[in-house]
Write an enzyme that holds these catalytic residues in place. Structure first.
Site: not given
Ligand SMILES: NC(=O)c1ccc[n+]([C@@H]2O[C@H](COP(=O)([O-])OP(=O)(O)OC[C@H]3O[C@@H](n4cnc5c(N)ncnc54)[C@H](O)[C@@H]3O)[C@@H](O)[C@H]2O)c1
Length: 288
Positions: A120, A141
């Site tokens: 993000s 993104h």
């Molecule tokens: N949630 C949002 O609104 C949003 C929007 C846009 C971008 N993002 C970005 O997307 C990314 C993920 O966010 P999210 O909300 O899906 O997080 P989340 O916490 O829901 O999911 C993250 C996942 O990554 C897994 N994980 C952790 N370490 C790992 C590794 N070494 N190898 C493989 N898997 C691993 C975890 O088990 C978990 O299932 C972040 O960088 C976040 O900034 C999030």
């Protein structure tokens, strides 16, 4: 490059839906997570959403079944990226973990593969040097929830080649998502910089005792015509996600205004992360 194989790393709120977009677009898609339970939940959620899409005639039963046939779930990183043309990383928003993942991807993915991060806020120049292929590293993104939100910011760092940015744009378009190319990096990119300004102001007004969070949400919806208030949105996207984003920005800038608020920190420490845990600012009866 003829893109056929897409890998998504991380099956959380973002990863599972990005992988579904990819499979629906016709790409052979691998989704990997270190946590087996996350993969199980990802599959369950996607089954539910796709069944709804079929019921609403958004896709046919055949399209749904074909997309699931193209979608492979695994905890094994090497297996997940062995044939990848492009990898989209969507693990937790922590720079050291992302760098570690990119180091592994660089070793395990074919030399031609583009490595993109869905972070993000973290610009890919902070990650690219963990690999031997910085020209193939960029930001892609997506917005939450990816199966609904039609926008992807593709961000080109100085290290990113034109070809890489072009491939990322093309993949988004095949996934039926509007891609916008940012020619220059800035932490938080465009949409989130605008969004965080709103959320930080909403939090300061709440903590200052000017209005309750419910009323701040109400004013934002009614007076500004936002479809959802800032606290409702924090609950929807995960309070922890915003928290880690701010921690990352604070680590980069050292500016106290980038530090997560007390309210946000308390919520994260209490495990009240929003819809996904059943409680954030609001309470939810179904943990979707
Ligand atoms: N949630 C949002 O609104 C949003 C929007 C846009 C971008 N993002 C970005 O997307 C990314 C993920 O966010 P999210 O909300 O899906 O997080 P989340 O916490 O829901 O999911 C993250 C996942 O990554 C897994 N994980 C952790 N370490 C790992 C590794 N070494 N190898 C493989 N898997 C691993 C975890 O088990 C978990 O299932 C972040 O960088 C976040 O900034 C999030």
């Amino acid at each position: 490059m003829n893109i056929q194989n897409v890998s998504v790393i991380g099956a959380g709120s973002m990863g599972h839906q990005i992988a579904m977009l990819s499979a629906l677009a016709g790409f052979d898609t691998n989704i990997q997570d270190v946590n087996e339970e996350a993969l199980k939940q990802a599959r369950l959620k996607l089954n539910k959403i796709m069944d709804k899409w079929v019921a609403k005639d958004k896709i046919s039963i055949e399209e749904r079944d074909l997309a699931f046939k193209r979608l492979y779930f695994t905890t094994n990183l090497n297996e997940a990226v062995r044939h990848a043309d492009i990898v989209i990383e969507a693990v937790i928003e922590k720079l050291d973990i992302k760098r570690e993942v990119f180091q592994k991807l660089d070793k395990a993915a074919p030399a031609h593969a583009v490595l993109a991060t869905n972070s993000s806020t973290i610009v890919s120049s902070l990650i690219a040097d963990a690999t031997e292929r910085p020209d193939k590293v960029c930001n892609m993104h997506f917005f939450f929830p990816p199966l609904v939100m039609d926008c992807v910011e593709v961000v080109k760092g100085e290290h990113t080649s034109e070809e890489t940015a072009g491939i990322a744009m093309e993949v988004c378009e095949k996934m039926n998502r509007t891609a916008v190319l940012l020619q220059k990096e800035i932490s938080g990119f465009i949409a989130n910089r605008i969004l965080f300004a709103i959320q930080n102001e909403a939090m300061a007004l709440y903590e200052g005792g000017y209005a309750d969070y419910k009323d701040i949400d109400k004013i934002t919806r009614k007076a500004l015509s936002h479809p959802i208030g800032p606290f409702e949105l924090m609950d929807l996207s995960g309070i922890d996600v915003g928290y880690y984003v701010m921690m990352q920005q604070y680590a980069e800038t050292g500016d106290p205004k980038d530090k997560p608020s007390k309210t946000m920190t308390d919520k994260v420490e209490a495990g009240e992360l929003g819809r996904k845990t059943g409680k954030g600012f609001y309470e939810y009866h179904s943990k979707v």
